[in-house]
Write a protein that holds these residues in place. Sequence first.
Motif, short mmCIF file in Angstrom:
data_model
loop_
_atom_site.label_atom_id
_atom_site.label_comp_id
_atom_site.label_asym_id
_atom_site.label_seq_id
_atom_site.Cartn_x
_atom_site.Cartn_y
_atom_site.Cartn_z
N CYS A 38 53.48 -18.48 -34.83
CA CYS A 38 52.60 -18.68 -33.68
C CYS A 38 52.76 -17.50 -32.72
O CYS A 38 53.78 -16.82 -32.70
CB CYS A 38 53.00 -19.97 -32.98
SG CYS A 38 51.99 -20.38 -31.56
N SER A 40 53.32 -17.66 -29.69
CA SER A 40 54.48 -17.93 -28.82
C SER A 40 55.76 -17.33 -29.42
O SER A 40 56.65 -16.92 -28.68
CB SER A 40 54.68 -19.43 -28.65
OG SER A 40 53.51 -20.03 -28.17
N HIS A 66 57.93 -23.09 -34.74
CA HIS A 66 57.66 -24.48 -34.34
C HIS A 66 56.42 -25.02 -35.04
O HIS A 66 55.67 -25.80 -34.46
CB HIS A 66 57.54 -24.57 -32.82
CG HIS A 66 56.53 -23.61 -32.25
ND1 HIS A 66 56.84 -22.34 -31.85
CD2 HIS A 66 55.21 -23.75 -32.06
CE1 HIS A 66 55.75 -21.74 -31.41
NE2 HIS A 66 54.74 -22.57 -31.53
N CYS A 153 51.00 -26.51 -34.34
CA CYS A 153 50.90 -25.99 -32.97
C CYS A 153 49.47 -25.54 -32.69
O CYS A 153 48.79 -26.09 -31.84
CB CYS A 153 51.87 -24.85 -32.73
SG CYS A 153 51.72 -24.21 -31.04
#
Length: 347
Positions: A38, A40, A66, A153
């Motif tokens: 991701c 992030s 995640h 996500c």
Amino acid sequence: MRAAVVRVWGQPLVLDEVDTPHPGPGDVRVRLTVSGVCHSDVHQWKGGWPAERAVMESLGIRILGHEGVGLVDELGPGASRLRLGDRVGVPWMNSWCGACDVCLTGYPQWCPNSRTTSVSVNGTFAEYATVSERAAVPVPATIEDADAAPLMCAGVTAYGAVRRLVSELRIPPGKIVAVVGGAGGLGHYAIQIAKALGYRVAGVDVGPERVQFMARLGAEWALDASEAKDRIRKLGGADASLVFTPKIAGYELALKLTRLVGGVVAVGIPDPAEGPLPVTPSGLISHGTRVIPTSVGVTHEFEELFQLYDRGLVRGHVARRGTLGDLSTILQDMAEAKYVGRAVVSL
Ligand SMILES: [Zn+2]
Ligand SMILES: [Zn+2]
């Protein structure tokens, strides 16, 4: 277990043997088969988010990721809902308390007693990860591992953002929704989801390749950011704008696209160094603009997203596949925006 470990912020991840975690009370351990990557992860890898970095340093968290999917292989004390062998996802929300006023009013993403995967609990760039059974996401057999991972996500965050149109902003289907950053890892899901729920979608992104991608996803209007303001204003403005672009410029554009008493849903997280949003109270009040934040998603939002997926209304675009050893290159390429779509690694 094998894991890709952050040794120095922003430097290549180190493949290492680390202790395999055991699940705590109410948690399960998952033998991961895949993990999505991701945007992030890029921020965290570079140490660019001061709050998350401080938590990671204080707790010794060094494994990012995640968007994990795998099979439950150990139950912690008291875990009773899931069984060994269940196929589940390990998302950003690793646990929430379920008992505080924030949880009980329907916003567990903001629970002050929550844990987050890859920030306060080691993440999914490893063979095993732990997650509370409350937050683990049962994945339908109809969705393959590599397709399910990015839903953990990117997909659910896009779904949660579109859902805010109904749950917070009361903007019904049929209205015009601008998706700013519509060709990105989250935006490309949001275009499909908003369309599936009956909204008229204007995708906004930069450059001909991304504009064509949004048209293929089904955007009624696929617009370059340079023309978006004029084109959408001719339509009377967007009833709402969803901002996925992690740039303040994306928010500035969204505020200009949105009509009177419209909504702006904040999703993309600009680098803190870009400074604050350029809004004034008088501007907000005179336009009646409602700015609503959203953050990832939880249980029922996953279930609703999977139903859209099962009906063929939402598809991911996995552009990169690799292994743990490819993660450093993938993160670097993501930082340089070198490809469109999501990346997934096998574990
Ligand atoms: Zn994410
Ligand atoms: Zn709570």
